[in-house]
Design a protein around this motif. Structure first.
Motif, mmCIF file in Angstrom:
data_model
loop_
_atom_site.group_PDB
_atom_site.id
_atom_site.type_symbol
_atom_site.label_atom_id
_atom_site.label_comp_id
_atom_site.label_asym_id
_atom_site.label_seq_id
_atom_site.Cartn_x
_atom_site.Cartn_y
_atom_site.Cartn_z
ATOM 1 N N ALA A 179 -19.424 -33.430 16.881
ATOM 2 C CA ALA A 179 -20.519 -34.402 16.932
ATOM 3 C C ALA A 179 -21.068 -34.679 15.543
ATOM 4 N N MET A 180 -21.134 -33.644 14.713
ATOM 5 C CA MET A 180 -21.632 -33.821 13.350
ATOM 6 C C MET A 180 -20.683 -34.678 12.526
ATOM 7 N N VAL A 181 -19.397 -34.432 12.652
ATOM 8 C CA VAL A 181 -18.405 -35.207 11.896
ATOM 9 C C VAL A 181 -18.446 -36.679 12.301
ATOM 10 N N VAL A 182 -18.510 -36.933 13.602
ATOM 11 C CA VAL A 182 -18.566 -38.313 14.096
ATOM 12 C C VAL A 182 -19.813 -39.026 13.583
ATOM 13 N N ALA A 183 -20.954 -38.333 13.600
ATOM 14 C CA ALA A 183 -22.199 -38.929 13.117
ATOM 15 C C ALA A 183 -22.127 -39.194 11.618
ATOM 16 N N GLN A 184 -21.504 -38.311 10.877
ATOM 17 C CA GLN A 184 -21.355 -38.516 9.434
ATOM 18 C C GLN A 184 -20.457 -39.707 9.138
ATOM 19 N N GLN A 185 -19.361 -39.811 9.855
ATOM 20 C CA GLN A 185 -18.443 -40.922 9.633
ATOM 21 C C GLN A 185 -19.079 -42.260 9.980
ATOM 22 N N ALA A 186 -19.975 -42.240 10.965
ATOM 23 C CA ALA A 186 -20.677 -43.463 11.349
ATOM 24 C C ALA A 186 -21.891 -43.736 10.469
ATOM 25 N N LEU A 187 -22.156 -42.848 9.496
ATOM 26 C CA LEU A 187 -23.316 -42.965 8.607
ATOM 27 C C LEU A 187 -24.617 -43.034 9.393
ATOM 28 N N SER A 204 -27.468 -41.162 9.893
ATOM 29 C CA SER A 204 -28.219 -40.023 9.361
ATOM 30 C C SER A 204 -29.246 -39.459 10.344
ATOM 31 N N PRO A 205 -29.956 -40.274 11.149
ATOM 32 C CA PRO A 205 -30.877 -39.668 12.113
ATOM 33 C C PRO A 205 -30.171 -38.735 13.096
ATOM 34 N N ARG A 206 -28.956 -39.092 13.516
ATOM 35 C CA ARG A 206 -28.238 -38.225 14.448
ATOM 36 C C ARG A 206 -27.753 -36.962 13.743
ATOM 37 N N VAL A 207 -27.305 -37.102 12.491
ATOM 38 C CA VAL A 207 -26.885 -35.923 11.734
ATOM 39 C C VAL A 207 -28.046 -34.944 11.595
ATOM 40 N N TRP A 208 -29.204 -35.473 11.220
ATOM 41 C CA TRP A 208 -30.369 -34.610 11.077
ATOM 42 C C TRP A 208 -30.805 -34.043 12.428
ATOM 43 N N GLY A 209 -30.709 -34.858 13.466
ATOM 44 C CA GLY A 209 -31.092 -34.379 14.790
ATOM 45 C C GLY A 209 -30.220 -33.229 15.259
ATOM 46 N N ILE A 210 -28.909 -33.349 15.041
ATOM 47 C CA ILE A 210 -27.990 -32.279 15.436
ATOM 48 C C ILE A 210 -28.252 -31.029 14.606
ATOM 49 N N ALA A 211 -28.487 -31.219 13.304
ATOM 50 C CA ALA A 211 -28.739 -30.066 12.425
ATOM 51 C C ALA A 211 -30.018 -29.343 12.829
ATOM 52 N N LEU A 212 -31.073 -30.085 13.108
ATOM 53 C CA LEU A 212 -32.340 -29.468 13.495
ATOM 54 C C LEU A 212 -32.231 -28.783 14.857
#
Length: 265
Positions: free
Chosen positions: A218-226, A228-236
């Protein structure tokens, strides 16, 4: 007499201050919009909006797989570490070998082990735990538990060990009657530290590929799609899950070893 704030109040104030700092920096210094149309550092509101956009099912689908991988790796890694530590107490000459194995597993770079694990383990079905992620989770906890267990087992009272020997007990009896009780606080502390390590190991294992579901994917997909809110959401969310599990094991540690230092009387 100086009065101190309770722990919950200090933690709340720190959390609010951190949140406010994040919001101010995201809205001012880091407010530039990137190529994907979103900020590199989104505001807390944008992260909350992303949580609402994807829904609970999205996070449960990915977190359930990663948690299953982390749990399996946690059991395998810690189980093997505890077994080897106990074996050392019965056969002391093995301590050097076991310690060297633990150090090697800790020192070998993950980027060198991960690709090998991907080749060794089969590709999991969608929604099934990845063997690579389970292996990486087990590897992440092995060193800490071996070292903590050996230190705890060696901390047993010498007089108590002598009493067991005088009454005809062997090293196995000493391990069961004295060493295990003495080592319990150290072992449980090592197991507590291993909780976030196992979770992180599982996420890293997913980064090496051959998986379709999990936090790493999920993190990789969110990063590839740029996104950032989803990347931060998954990380948090990942940090919150790891913290909750860490505190849960810590509570069990205090309940199981009320005589250890720092436990409530």
């Amino acid at each position: 007499m100086e009065r101190r704030l309770p722990a919950w109040a200090t933690a709340s104030i720190s959390a609010v201050a951190l949140l406010a700092t994040w919001w101010i920096l995201a809205a001012t210094v880091f407010s530039n919009v990137g190529p994907g149309g979103t900020q590199a550092i989104p505001t807390p509101l944008q992260v909350l909006q992303e949580y609402g956009a994807v829904g609970w099912d999205y996070y449960w689908t990915h977190f359930s797989v990663t948690l299953a991988e982390a749990a399996q790796g946690y059991l395998w890694g810690n189980g093997l570490a505890l077994a080897l530590a106990g074996l050392v107490m019965v056969i002391p000459r093995l301590e050097g070998v076991v310690s060297q194995i633990a150090v090697i597993t800790y020192c070998v770079p993950i980027v060198a082990i991960g690709p090998l694990a991907v080749i060794i383990f089969e590709v999991p079905s969608k929604g099934e735990p990845s063997g690579t992620a389970v292996f990486m989770a087990a590897l992440s906890v092995f060193f800490t538990t071996v070292v903590g267990s050996l230190l705890g087992l060696h901390a047993a009272d010498k007089a108590a060990l002598d009493v067991v020997s005088v009454y005809g007990g062997n090293t196995w009896t000493q391990l069961r009657k004295v060493r295990f009780i003495a080592a319990l606080p150290a072992v449980l502390t090592a197991l507590q530290i291993a909780v976030p390590a196992a979770f992180l190991g599982a996420v890293l294992g997913e980064y090496f590929g051959k998986v379709e579901t999990g936090i790493g994917v999920a993190m990789v997909v969110a990063q590839q799609a740029l996104n950032s809110p989803r990347v931060w959401g998954i990380a948090l969310a990942s940090g919150a899950v790891a913290l909750i599990l860490y505190l849960g094991v810590g509570l069990l540690t205090r309940l199981a070893t009320p005589w250890s230092k720092g436990a409530a009387s």
